[in-house]
Design an enzyme around this catalytic site. Sequence first.
Site, PDB file in Angstrom:
ATOM      1  N   GLU A   1      -4.736  49.248  30.778  1.00 34.75           N
ATOM      2  CA  GLU A   1      -4.650  47.833  30.387  1.00 34.75           C
ATOM      3  C   GLU A   1      -5.857  47.042  30.875  1.00 34.75           C
ATOM      4  OE1 GLU A   1      -2.493  43.749  31.710  1.00 34.75           O
ATOM      5  OE2 GLU A   1      -1.461  45.610  32.226  1.00 34.75           O
TER       6      GLU A   1
ATOM      7  N   ARG B   1      -3.569  38.219  43.905  1.00 39.07           N
ATOM      8  CA  ARG B   1      -2.236  38.801  43.754  1.00 39.07           C
ATOM      9  C   ARG B   1      -1.953  39.767  44.893  1.00 39.07           C
ATOM     10  NH1 ARG B   1      -1.932  40.083  37.214  1.00 39.07           N
ATOM     11  NH2 ARG B   1      -2.663  38.023  36.540  1.00 39.07           N
TER      12      ARG B   1
ATOM     13  N   ARG C   1      -6.754  47.639  40.404  1.00 35.95           N
ATOM     14  CA  ARG C   1      -5.665  46.808  40.929  1.00 35.95           C
ATOM     15  C   ARG C   1      -6.075  46.253  42.298  1.00 35.95           C
ATOM     16  NH1 ARG C   1      -0.770  46.322  38.842  1.00 35.95           N
ATOM     17  NH2 ARG C   1      -0.955  48.224  37.601  1.00 35.95           N
TER      18      ARG C   1
ATOM     19  N   SER D   1      -3.764  41.354  28.396  1.00 34.59           N
ATOM     20  CA  SER D   1      -2.371  41.195  27.996  1.00 34.59           C
ATOM     21  C   SER D   1      -2.238  39.826  27.352  1.00 34.59           C
ATOM     22  CB  SER D   1      -1.465  41.304  29.236  1.00 34.59           C
ATOM     23  OG  SER D   1      -0.115  41.382  28.869  1.00 34.59           O
TER      24      SER D   1
ATOM     25  N   ARG E   1     -12.052  45.114  35.612  1.00 36.53           N
ATOM     26  CA  ARG E   1     -11.702  46.288  34.802  1.00 36.53           C
ATOM     27  C   ARG E   1     -12.763  46.559  33.738  1.00 36.53           C
ATOM     28  NH1 ARG E   1      -5.116  46.799  34.380  1.00 36.53           N
ATOM     29  NH2 ARG E   1      -4.713  46.304  36.568  1.00 36.53           N
TER      30      ARG E   1
END
Length: 423
Positions: A349, A262, A277, A352, A391
């Site tokens: 987070e 990403r 991230r 999701s 994460r």
Amino acid sequence: MLDIKRIRQNPQELTDALKARHKDIDVAPFLEADENRRKLMAQAEEKRALRRATSKDISVAKKNGVPESEVAGIMDAMRRLGDEIDELEAQAQRLEAQMNDFLLTVPNLPHASVPVGADDHDNVEVRRWGTPRAFAWEPKAHWDIGADLGILDFATAAKVSGARFTFYRGLGARLERAIINFFLNTHVQNGYDEVYPPYMVTRAAMTGTGQLPKFEEDAYKVDADTFLIPTAEVPVTNMYREMILDGAKLPIRHCAYSTCFRAEAGSAGRDTRGLIRQHQFNKVEMVKITKPEQSYDELESMTAEAEKVLQLLGLPYRVVTLCTGDMGFSAAKTYDVEVWMPSYGRYVEISSCSNCEDFQARRAGIRYRESPKDKPCFAHTLNGSGVAVGRTVAAILENYQNEDGSVTIPEALVPYMGTNRIG
């Protein structure tokens, strides 16, 4: 993609949904194009009916010995009629293309149970599990722990690849691999069928799951028609693109490990440090293809399965329902699972889980029917992180750190690690 008939019958529903999502999209041109297209198609159909009737007249005229000159005149009128039909259909097709372009940029309609809100501050907490650990010292951030232990090397990765990349080294690499295998094994035991997908997909596949055309700037493009995957959701969901499935075999449940890519255009702040991230990261994804009446039960079970791996790792977390302003483009309802990060002093987070209802299925042409004679219906698609691996590494390093700088390995991972301690 939304159902045109649904918009036509209740345009206020779409207007209200876009307002709730804080999207400034004018629906009026779409409705006008839809009305004009239907008028053009009706005119074309009237002319086709006239052409069919005239064709019969020509046949009768020939049988009755009508002069060739008169028949030729009728046939000339028929050709002109055909040209008029072609022009009407061409105009209708241009309007349809405009309508489709519009629909590709419009997000899904929120489910009635989704809270209305502007951003993540308006998300609603559903439940918590576990108690955040009370430290007798100031807990370190995972990037400092990893650097001190020599298991995360951000500096070398920056030299080789640029910002937001990481070299995992030694037991750090083994921890990443252990978590992947633990997640996959757990989900397979829960009834998911494991697949290992390609890391490159076509433009059509990215469009089918809603990444394109809206979010092309966040994607890594290989060439004009090929992209690196942002999540395994894309290739796994598209396994069923343009298919009619056997309703008796639904729901389909898949889990898949992949590396994800990403660009994260526009993101900034503390979360860009460390593993939270990254431009490249590993994730185990869950994907479901269901009937409409199954999908919300499957969303609950999918979220519970994401929670289960965190419970087995002993990581405190909470579950929140995302509000209308914070939901993803394709989702009708989303639960975020947020893990406790001691150095942040808050939940972050880590998973999701979303029900996209028939939004992706309409874009990708995923349908099912109960029997061969039944009319195909659009399926519902769901996806969820099961969970993000990097994460999880960050959460383990922070929650299981010791005052001497070492890190205890959660009991569930010890068989995969071959050790109960790093450092």
